[in-house]
Motif scaffolding. Structure first.
Motif, PDB file in Angstrom:
ATOM      1  N   ASN A 243     -23.738  39.219  29.399  1.00 43.90           N
ATOM      2  CA  ASN A 243     -23.543  38.390  28.214  1.00 43.90           C
ATOM      3  C   ASN A 243     -24.286  37.050  28.299  1.00 43.90           C
ATOM      4  N   ILE A 244     -25.177  36.911  29.243  1.00 49.48           N
ATOM      5  CA  ILE A 244     -25.910  35.665  29.404  1.00 49.48           C
ATOM      6  C   ILE A 244     -26.896  35.498  28.257  1.00 49.48           C
ATOM      7  N   ALA A 245     -26.960  34.291  27.709  1.00 52.73           N
ATOM      8  CA  ALA A 245     -27.896  33.990  26.626  1.00 52.73           C
ATOM      9  C   ALA A 245     -28.884  32.934  27.085  1.00 52.73           C
ATOM     10  N   VAL A 246     -30.118  33.027  26.612  1.00 55.88           N
ATOM     11  CA  VAL A 246     -31.171  32.075  26.949  1.00 55.88           C
ATOM     12  C   VAL A 246     -31.739  31.501  25.659  1.00 55.88           C
ATOM     13  N   ARG A 247     -31.842  30.177  25.598  1.00 52.54           N
ATOM     14  CA  ARG A 247     -32.413  29.508  24.432  1.00 52.54           C
ATOM     15  C   ARG A 247     -33.525  28.570  24.884  1.00 52.54           C
ATOM     16  N   ARG A 248     -34.653  28.657  24.221  1.00 47.60           N
ATOM     17  CA  ARG A 248     -35.779  27.783  24.540  1.00 47.60           C
ATOM     18  C   ARG A 248     -35.611  26.436  23.855  1.00 47.60           C
ATOM     19  N   LEU A 249     -35.939  25.359  24.579  1.00 46.21           N
ATOM     20  CA  LEU A 249     -35.860  23.999  24.053  1.00 46.21           C
ATOM     21  C   LEU A 249     -37.250  23.388  24.018  1.00 46.21           C
ATOM     22  N   ASP A 250     -37.614  22.814  22.880  1.00 46.76           N
ATOM     23  CA  ASP A 250     -38.884  22.122  22.721  1.00 46.76           C
ATOM     24  C   ASP A 250     -38.688  20.664  23.098  1.00 46.76           C
ATOM     25  N   LEU A 251     -39.368  20.241  24.182  1.00 53.09           N
ATOM     26  CA  LEU A 251     -39.222  18.865  24.652  1.00 53.09           C
ATOM     27  C   LEU A 251     -40.514  18.068  24.502  1.00 53.09           C
ATOM     28  N   GLY A 252     -41.374  18.509  23.573  1.00 48.53           N
ATOM     29  CA  GLY A 252     -42.578  17.755  23.285  1.00 48.53           C
ATOM     30  C   GLY A 252     -43.833  18.456  23.773  1.00 48.53           C
ATOM     31  N   TYR A 253     -44.881  17.659  24.004  1.00 52.69           N
ATOM     32  CA  TYR A 253     -46.137  18.237  24.465  1.00 52.69           C
ATOM     33  C   TYR A 253     -46.972  17.164  25.146  1.00 52.69           C
ATOM     34  N   PHE A 254     -48.018  17.604  25.821  1.00 53.46           N
ATOM     35  CA  PHE A 254     -49.001  16.689  26.392  1.00 53.46           C
ATOM     36  C   PHE A 254     -50.377  17.299  26.179  1.00 53.46           C
ATOM     37  N   ILE A 255     -51.410  16.514  26.418  1.00 51.26           N
ATOM     38  CA  ILE A 255     -52.778  16.968  26.167  1.00 51.26           C
ATOM     39  C   ILE A 255     -53.511  17.028  27.501  1.00 51.26           C
ATOM     40  N   ARG A 256     -53.802  18.248  27.939  1.00 54.88           N
ATOM     41  CA  ARG A 256     -54.487  18.446  29.213  1.00 54.88           C
ATOM     42  C   ARG A 256     -55.987  18.237  29.011  1.00 54.88           C
ATOM     43  N   PRO A 257     -56.608  17.348  29.780  1.00 60.31           N
ATOM     44  CA  PRO A 257     -58.042  17.094  29.606  1.00 60.31           C
ATOM     45  C   PRO A 257     -58.874  18.352  29.830  1.00 60.31           C
ATOM     46  N   ALA A 258     -60.044  18.386  29.210  1.00 64.30           N
ATOM     47  CA  ALA A 258     -60.908  19.560  29.290  1.00 64.30           C
ATOM     48  C   ALA A 258     -61.221  19.939  30.728  1.00 64.30           C
TER      49      ALA A 258
ATOM     50  N   GLY B 256     -20.829  28.559  33.014  1.00 67.79           N
ATOM     51  CA  GLY B 256     -21.177  27.280  32.417  1.00 67.79           C
ATOM     52  C   GLY B 256     -22.561  27.297  31.823  1.00 67.79           C
ATOM     53  N   LEU B 257     -23.121  26.111  31.619  1.00 69.94           N
ATOM     54  CA  LEU B 257     -24.450  25.965  31.025  1.00 69.94           C
ATOM     55  C   LEU B 257     -25.435  25.498  32.097  1.00 69.94           C
ATOM     56  N   LEU B 258     -26.508  26.227  32.225  1.00 72.08           N
ATOM     57  CA  LEU B 258     -27.573  25.901  33.176  1.00 72.08           C
ATOM     58  C   LEU B 258     -28.786  25.446  32.392  1.00 72.08           C
ATOM     59  N   LEU B 259     -29.425  24.381  32.834  1.00 71.49           N
ATOM     60  CA  LEU B 259     -30.630  23.873  32.194  1.00 71.49           C
ATOM     61  C   LEU B 259     -31.808  24.030  33.141  1.00 71.49           C
ATOM     62  N   PHE B 260     -32.808  24.788  32.706  1.00 71.49           N
ATOM     63  CA  PHE B 260     -34.008  25.020  33.502  1.00 71.49           C
ATOM     64  C   PHE B 260     -35.102  24.099  33.000  1.00 71.49           C
ATOM     65  N   ASP B 261     -35.364  23.042  33.773  1.00 67.47           N
ATOM     66  CA  ASP B 261     -36.297  21.961  33.468  1.00 67.47           C
ATOM     67  C   ASP B 261     -35.703  21.011  32.424  1.00 67.47           C
ATOM     68  N   THR B 262     -36.203  19.763  32.455  1.00 68.17           N
ATOM     69  CA  THR B 262     -35.564  18.728  31.635  1.00 68.17           C
ATOM     70  C   THR B 262     -36.545  17.856  30.866  1.00 68.17           C
TER      71      THR B 262
ATOM     72  N   GLU C 210     -50.516  21.339  25.344  1.00 65.83           N
ATOM     73  CA  GLU C 210     -49.553  22.255  25.960  1.00 65.83           C
ATOM     74  C   GLU C 210     -48.129  21.782  25.685  1.00 65.83           C
ATOM     75  N   PRO C 211     -47.236  22.709  25.350  1.00 67.25           N
ATOM     76  CA  PRO C 211     -45.848  22.329  25.129  1.00 67.25           C
ATOM     77  C   PRO C 211     -45.136  22.024  26.443  1.00 67.25           C
ATOM     78  N   ALA C 212     -44.072  21.279  26.344  1.00 66.00           N
ATOM     79  CA  ALA C 212     -43.148  21.081  27.458  1.00 66.00           C
ATOM     80  C   ALA C 212     -41.854  21.794  27.073  1.00 66.00           C
ATOM     81  N   LEU C 213     -41.629  22.941  27.677  1.00 69.33           N
ATOM     82  CA  LEU C 213     -40.517  23.799  27.292  1.00 69.33           C
ATOM     83  C   LEU C 213     -39.462  23.838  28.395  1.00 69.33           C
ATOM     84  N   ALA C 214     -38.220  23.767  27.988  1.00 73.87           N
ATOM     85  CA  ALA C 214     -37.090  23.951  28.892  1.00 73.87           C
ATOM     86  C   ALA C 214     -36.256  25.112  28.357  1.00 73.87           C
ATOM     87  N   TYR C 215     -35.294  25.543  29.145  1.00 75.52           N
ATOM     88  CA  TYR C 215     -34.491  26.703  28.752  1.00 75.52           C
ATOM     89  C   TYR C 215     -33.029  26.445  29.072  1.00 75.52           C
TER      90      TYR C 215
END
Length: 238
Positions: free
Chosen positions: A4-19, A42-48, A30-35
């Motif tokens: 019954n585990i659920a995973v939700r993606r979180l949009d935490l912004g973006y950055f611009i990787r130089p060429a 309980g609730l686990l947060l993968f990356d912040t 590139e996005p900065a994504l957490a889950y």
């Protein structure tokens, strides 16, 4: 329990990787994504998210941040609801929100934390902040029933991914084990060719792909790519 585990993606912004870092003629956004992982424990947060760095780094990557509190609120969650944090690694674009979660245990590979504490690696204030609580791992661990931390070194020596068993199959939160889903797909095919006995020369692949394959992943999600890897139907990629 893990079904019954659920995973939700979180949009935490973006950055611009130089060429020069993106491997092409143009920079890459590139996005900065957490889950957010909802589990019976309980609730686990993968990356912040993206932390604040020195002016030179800020100018280099030009980040645009979405506050962690805002992203969690969109999921009906507050900072106080988080039971556990797992960072794929401790670069500033993955552990930026950790100080907001002081007192919440952070799972990290011991080699990753040691590397971060030697300096010249990340933003020091995002690692040793007031109330920081680390649970150091040395290798793989089943953190909660149906949830595993699996070492996936390469981008950093202590990089780790999260494996989550769901009702419709296993999801791998791969962090920055690969920058892009297409890079992951290429290595999966390299592994498949090797297992099929194709003649050399063949491209190499990271050995931990063999361990991830044991979980028979149905989806692999990334920290800097909104694309999702899925195995080819009947292709045996996983």
């Amino acid at each position: 329990m893990g079904n019954n585990i659920a995973v939700r993606r979180l949009d935490l912004g973006y950055f611009i990787r130089p060429a020069a870092e993106a491997g092409g003629r143009e920079p890459r956004v590139e996005p900065a994504l957490a889950y957010l992982v909802r589990h019976a424990r309980g609730l686990l947060l993968f990356d912040t998210g993206i932390g604040h760095a020195d002016p030179e780094t800020e100018a280099h990557y030009r980040p645009r941040r979405r506050p962690l509190q805002e992203a969690l609120a969109a999921a009906g969650v507050t900072l106080g609801d988080i039971s556990l944090v797992v960072n794929c690694h401790l670069h500033f674009d993955h552990c930026g929100g950790n100080p907001l979660l002081a007192g919440t245990p952070v799972l990290v590979q011991d080699v990753e934390l040691a590397t971060a504490r030697r300096g010249n690696y990340t933003v020091d204030a995002l690692v040793d902040f007031p109330g920081a609580v680390y649970d150091e791992l040395s290798g793989e661990s089943e953190t909660w029933p149906g949830v595993w931390v699996v070492p996936t070194p390469g981008h950093t020596p202590g990089h780790q991914s999260l494996v989550v068993r769901q009702e419709d199959g296993t999801v791998v939160l791969a962090g920055q084990a690969h920058d892009l889903a297409s890079h992951f797909a290429a290595e999966q095919l390299a592994r498949r060719a090797a297992l099929d006995g194709a003649e050399q020369p063949l491209p190499g692949y990271r050995p931990w792909l063999d361990r991830l394959a044991d979980f028979d992943p149905r989806r692999v999600l990334f920290a800097h790519d909104c694309s999702v890897w899925e195995p080819s139907v009947g292709g045996g990629d996983a």
